[in-house]
Design a protein around this motif. Structure first.
Motif, PDB file in Angstrom:
ATOM      1  N   VAL A   1      15.927  -0.350 -12.801  1.00 15.37           N
ATOM      2  CA  VAL A   1      14.562  -0.484 -12.308  1.00 15.37           C
ATOM      3  C   VAL A   1      13.882  -1.750 -12.831  1.00 15.37           C
ATOM      4  N   ARG A   2      14.221  -2.193 -14.037  1.00 15.06           N
ATOM      5  CA  ARG A   2      13.546  -3.361 -14.608  1.00 15.06           C
ATOM      6  C   ARG A   2      13.879  -4.635 -13.842  1.00 15.06           C
ATOM      7  N   VAL A   3      15.035  -4.658 -13.195  1.00 10.29           N
ATOM      8  CA  VAL A   3      15.403  -5.803 -12.372  1.00 10.29           C
ATOM      9  C   VAL A   3      14.990  -5.570 -10.923  1.00 10.29           C
ATOM     10  N   ALA A   4      15.242  -4.376 -10.413  1.00  7.41           N
ATOM     11  CA  ALA A   4      14.922  -4.094  -9.012  1.00  7.41           C
ATOM     12  C   ALA A   4      13.437  -4.253  -8.729  1.00  7.41           C
ATOM     13  N   LEU A   5      12.593  -3.827  -9.675  1.00  8.96           N
ATOM     14  CA  LEU A   5      11.149  -3.850  -9.472  1.00  8.96           C
ATOM     15  C   LEU A   5      10.472  -4.748 -10.506  1.00  8.96           C
ATOM     16  N   GLN A   6      11.103  -5.855 -10.802  1.00  8.86           N
ATOM     17  CA  GLN A   6      10.573  -6.773 -11.803  1.00  8.86           C
ATOM     18  C   GLN A   6       9.284  -7.425 -11.321  1.00  8.86           C
ATOM     19  N   PRO A   7       8.483  -7.973 -12.222  1.00 11.53           N
ATOM     20  CA  PRO A   7       7.225  -8.630 -11.820  1.00 11.53           C
ATOM     21  C   PRO A   7       7.447  -9.649 -10.715  1.00 11.53           C
ATOM     22  N   ASP A   8       6.448  -9.796  -9.861  1.00 12.35           N
ATOM     23  CA  ASP A   8       6.613 -10.555  -8.615  1.00 12.35           C
ATOM     24  C   ASP A   8       6.074 -11.977  -8.685  1.00 12.35           C
TER      25      ASP A   8
ATOM     26  N   ARG B   1      -2.901  -5.609  -7.776  1.00  7.87           N
ATOM     27  CA  ARG B   1      -3.848  -5.851  -8.867  1.00  7.87           C
ATOM     28  C   ARG B   1      -3.289  -6.813  -9.913  1.00  7.87           C
ATOM     29  N   SER B   2      -1.985  -6.852 -10.044  1.00  6.36           N
ATOM     30  CA  SER B   2      -1.357  -7.759 -10.997  1.00  6.36           C
ATOM     31  C   SER B   2       0.073  -7.995 -10.527  1.00  6.36           C
ATOM     32  N   ASN B   3       0.855  -8.712 -11.344  1.00  9.72           N
ATOM     33  CA  ASN B   3       2.241  -8.983 -10.984  1.00  9.72           C
ATOM     34  C   ASN B   3       3.203  -7.862 -11.371  1.00  9.72           C
ATOM     35  N   PHE B   4       2.736  -6.876 -12.119  1.00  7.55           N
ATOM     36  CA  PHE B   4       3.626  -5.804 -12.586  1.00  7.55           C
ATOM     37  C   PHE B   4       3.580  -4.651 -11.607  1.00  7.55           C
ATOM     38  N   GLY B   5       4.643  -4.201 -11.006  1.00  6.85           N
ATOM     39  CA  GLY B   5       6.013  -3.952 -11.235  1.00  6.85           C
ATOM     40  C   GLY B   5       6.412  -3.342 -12.570  1.00  6.85           C
ATOM     41  N   ALA B   6       7.741  -3.177 -12.635  1.00  3.27           N
ATOM     42  CA  ALA B   6       8.330  -2.619 -13.837  1.00  3.27           C
ATOM     43  C   ALA B   6       8.018  -3.524 -15.027  1.00  3.27           C
ATOM     44  N   PRO B   7       7.834  -2.929 -16.208  1.00  2.00           N
ATOM     45  CA  PRO B   7       7.869  -1.487 -16.466  1.00  2.00           C
ATOM     46  C   PRO B   7       6.503  -0.796 -16.442  1.00  2.00           C
ATOM     47  N   VAL B   8       5.393  -1.574 -16.367  1.00  2.00           N
ATOM     48  CA  VAL B   8       4.071  -0.939 -16.521  1.00  2.00           C
ATOM     49  C   VAL B   8       3.488  -0.477 -15.195  1.00  2.00           C
ATOM     50  N   PHE B   9       3.853  -1.131 -14.093  1.00  3.47           N
ATOM     51  CA  PHE B   9       3.407  -0.733 -12.748  1.00  3.47           C
ATOM     52  C   PHE B   9       1.888  -0.646 -12.631  1.00  3.47           C
ATOM     53  N   ASN B  10       1.178  -1.577 -13.258  1.00  2.81           N
ATOM     54  CA  ASN B  10      -0.275  -1.588 -13.102  1.00  2.81           C
ATOM     55  C   ASN B  10      -0.723  -2.491 -11.960  1.00  2.81           C
ATOM     56  N   GLY B  11       0.229  -3.108 -11.263  1.00  3.97           N
ATOM     57  CA  GLY B  11      -0.114  -3.958 -10.126  1.00  3.97           C
ATOM     58  C   GLY B  11       0.335  -3.383  -8.804  1.00  3.97           C
ATOM     59  N   TRP B  12       1.514  -2.843  -8.773  1.00  2.00           N
ATOM     60  CA  TRP B  12       2.106  -2.259  -7.567  1.00  2.00           C
ATOM     61  C   TRP B  12       3.232  -1.318  -7.976  1.00  2.00           C
ATOM     62  N   PRO B  13       3.571  -0.357  -7.120  1.00  2.65           N
ATOM     63  CA  PRO B  13       3.009  -0.137  -5.777  1.00  2.65           C
ATOM     64  C   PRO B  13       1.715   0.667  -5.812  1.00  2.65           C
ATOM     65  N   THR B  14       0.915   0.492  -4.767  1.00  2.00           N
ATOM     66  CA  THR B  14      -0.257   1.316  -4.522  1.00  2.00           C
ATOM     67  C   THR B  14      -0.201   1.796  -3.077  1.00  2.00           C
ATOM     68  N   TRP B  15      -1.147   2.639  -2.706  1.00  2.00           N
ATOM     69  CA  TRP B  15      -1.151   3.115  -1.316  1.00  2.00           C
ATOM     70  C   TRP B  15      -1.477   1.988  -0.352  1.00  2.00           C
ATOM     71  N   ARG B  16      -2.057   0.894  -0.871  1.00  2.00           N
ATOM     72  CA  ARG B  16      -2.367  -0.258  -0.039  1.00  2.00           C
ATOM     73  C   ARG B  16      -1.217  -1.271   0.028  1.00  2.00           C
ATOM     74  N   SER B  17      -0.139  -1.043  -0.703  1.00  2.00           N
ATOM     75  CA  SER B  17       0.946  -2.015  -0.763  1.00  2.00           C
ATOM     76  C   SER B  17       1.544  -2.255   0.621  1.00  2.00           C
ATOM     77  N   THR B  18       1.731  -3.526   0.945  1.00  2.00           N
ATOM     78  CA  THR B  18       2.381  -3.887   2.207  1.00  2.00           C
ATOM     79  C   THR B  18       3.535  -4.853   1.990  1.00  2.00           C
TER      80      THR B  18
END
Length: 583
Positions: A45-52, A104-121
């Protein structure tokens, strides 16, 4: 092709379907639009969903020039060589800006404070562990659509090797990626739950075994690369169908967001008109709708920007000058229906027993496709991510991509299947659903489980039977939002007081027949549907539980739990109308 073998009743077929999932769309649109992958075989997950913020992918600019190397922010050391979504400015994430991603931010794994959200596209929402949770919560069939969008490829950062004009190359990569994932997941402990199926009997066997049946499909702007300027022949259709059936595809969209050499597209989003100009070299041609009761009378609202828009697009098109049209104010539908080639395609898809999806077709294209289906004794078609014209009448924002009541009646009459999109377009809290017992269901919280429930109850009432999800995950669509928190009711503070008087979804909850679920946890993030909504596909069980919380009854949810079986039954009816020359 026409199956007669029946399977023994080794288990239940109860479970729900999602007819519109893009699991591998990070490979689509030139490879520089969607951040995140559904899995990483080595890094997890840390690579698959790494910061964007940045990436090591070999991306070039939309005009094909090298991107400048970047210095990673201090909080993201070693983030990559070139910008991917950067600071989410317009130039960094153009598609996300246009579709309201709002990371909201670039994170992704591991904190996920940026995405995904219900608004993610433009951020991954079908990580395989999330999909697994949905399966454990009753998801028994998905249509995994390989998707491509030439315009997003042309106007975005993209892989150096990407050929934006070859839509089918990206489709092929995604279909092969699905098979590669299946091989990988089956080598993991307990990984047999994901099963690509190629016949209705295989799908039934997988579902009865309690696993997830995965139907592969195609949603491309230019199917088989057929454009008005480079049309295909009937022999091309036979060859293309045979090729992509060999790659596992069984569910096909003849047209997507733009006109092609086969059919006119539904006119519903003004920005897509620019895409039509880029792909086909022409703007939408619009006429008064044949049935003005299903679209709102609104103008195509780019008149004032027409000069600027035309200048920009002319530059992209090497100064090919096609003046921006002046659109009338009456309700507008595409002038184009099925072309002669399009009619040949529909016949060949039916000969092959393929599932044909009429969503995205122009009104004229839908009418002609249904007429062909009826002429063959009732060939079933699908609605992959449905919205419904009648429901939006008082909201005042109906459009051509919404299915009319007459269309739904004809689809039901031919044994087809309908889904409900998890993105609603309601603009007002209108149209309560009137139950047979005289009670009502009222949507008093826009873009939440209440809005979705209103669409769902309307669909089940019209179809008189099973109705599926049509999420469009990873398809640049938003989803069901929360009822509580700062983002509750789509952030409309006027709706909050009413929601405070309604119950929250209580964790843990139990879905009958599928188990008990607590809040979903990924990395350092705990997802709570009350404040996060449908942030990823793994929140489907929470959406269902919240529908029960807001007053949808268990019996009203049975059409959803019958949708996996209904899709298999519809597929069987399609194969029964096929011709034996197709393998």
């Amino acid at each position: 092709m026409n199956m007669t073998k029946r399977l023994p009743p080794i288990g239940t077929m109860r479970g729900y379907a999602d007819l519109h999932v893009h699991m591998f769309s990070h490979l689509a649109m030139g490879g520089g639009v969607i951040a995140g992958r559904p899995y990483d075989p080595d890094g997890g997950v840390r690579v698959a969903l790494q910061p964007d913020f940045a990436t090591d992918l070999d991306l070039v600019s939309f005009v094909g020039t090298d991107l400048p190397s970047i210095r990673c922010p201090k909080y993201l050391p070693g983030c990559g060589k070139v910008v991917l979504h950067g600071d989410h400015w317009p130039i960094d994430d153009t598609a996300g800006l246009g579709t309201g991603d709002g990371a909201r931010s670039n994170f992704g794994a591991p904190v996920f404070n940026g995405w995904p959200t219900w608004r993610s596209t433009t951020h991954q929402q079908v990580y395989y562990k999330w999909l697994e949770r949905a399966w454990r919560g009753g998801l028994r069939l998905i249509v995994m659509l390989a998707v491509n969008n030439e315009v997003l490829c042309t106007t975005s950062k993209r892989l150096r090797t990407a050929d934006c004009k070859d839509s089918m190359a990206g489709i092929e990569r995604q279909l092969k990626a699905a098979v590669e994932f299946e091989d990988w997941i089956h080598r993991q402990p307990g990984g047999d739950w994901f099963r690509i199926v190629r016949t209705p009997d295989e799908a039934e066997e997988v579902i009865r075994a309690g696993n997830l049946a995965v139907v592969l499909g195609i949603e491309a702007d230019s199917l088989f690369n057929c454009k008005a300027a480079s049309p295909c022949k009937r022999s091309d259709f036979k060859e293309g169908i045979a090729k992509y059936r060999g790659l596992g595809a069984r569910h096909i969209f003849p047209v997507h967001d733009f006109d092609n050499g086969l059919a006119g597209t539904a006119v519903w989003m003004d920005m897509l008109n620019i895409g039509n100009r880029i792909i086909e070299g022409r703007w939408y041609a619009v006429e008064r709708c044949a049935q003005t009761d299903f679209v709102v009378a609104k103008e195509m609202p780019m008149r004032l920007a027409g000069f600027t828009v035309n200048a920009v697009v002319n530059k992209l098109q090497s100064d090919l000058n096609v003046p921006y049209p002046v659109y009338p104010s009456f309700p507008g539908c595409n002038t184009k229906g099925l072309s002669a080639n399009g009619e040949d395609l529909i016949q060949e898809l039916m000969n092959a027993g393929m599932m044909i999806d009429v969503d995205h077709m122009s009104f004229k294209s839908v009418q002609r496709t249904l007429a062909i289906a009826e002429s063959r004794g009732g060939y079933p078609v699908a609605v992959g991510h449905g919205l419904f014209s009648t429901l939006y009448e008082k909201a005042g924002n109906r459009h051509e991509r919404m299915r009319t009541r007459a269309e739904l009646d004809r689809i039901r009459g031919s044994g087809g299947i309908v889904s409900v999109m998890t993105q609603d377009e309601l603009t007002k809290k209108v149209n309560p659903h009137f139950r047979a017992d005289g009670t009502t269901f009222v949507n008093d919280c826009l873009h939440s489980s209440k809005s979705f429930a209103l669409n769902y109850l309307h669909a089940t009432n019209v179809m008189r039977g099973p109705v599926a999800f049509g999420s469009d995950f990873n398809g640049l669509a938003q989803h069901v939002g929360p009822r509580f928190g700062d983002d509750g009711c789509s952030g409309d503070e006027e709706q909050w007081p009413v929601q405070q008087q309604t119950p929250r979804l209580r964790y843990p909850f139990t879905l009958e027949g599928f188990g008990t679920f607590d809040r979903q946890v990924t990395g350092q993030r705990t997802f709570d549907f009350n404040v996060d909504g449908l942030a990823h596909i793994g929140m489907f069980p929470d959406l269902i539980a919240d529908m029960l919380t807001i007053g949808v009854t268990a019996s009203e949810l049975e059409p959803l739990f019958g949708s996996a079986k209904a899709y298999v039954d519809t597929w069987r009816r399609a194969e029964a109308k096929s011709q034996p020359q197709f393998p």
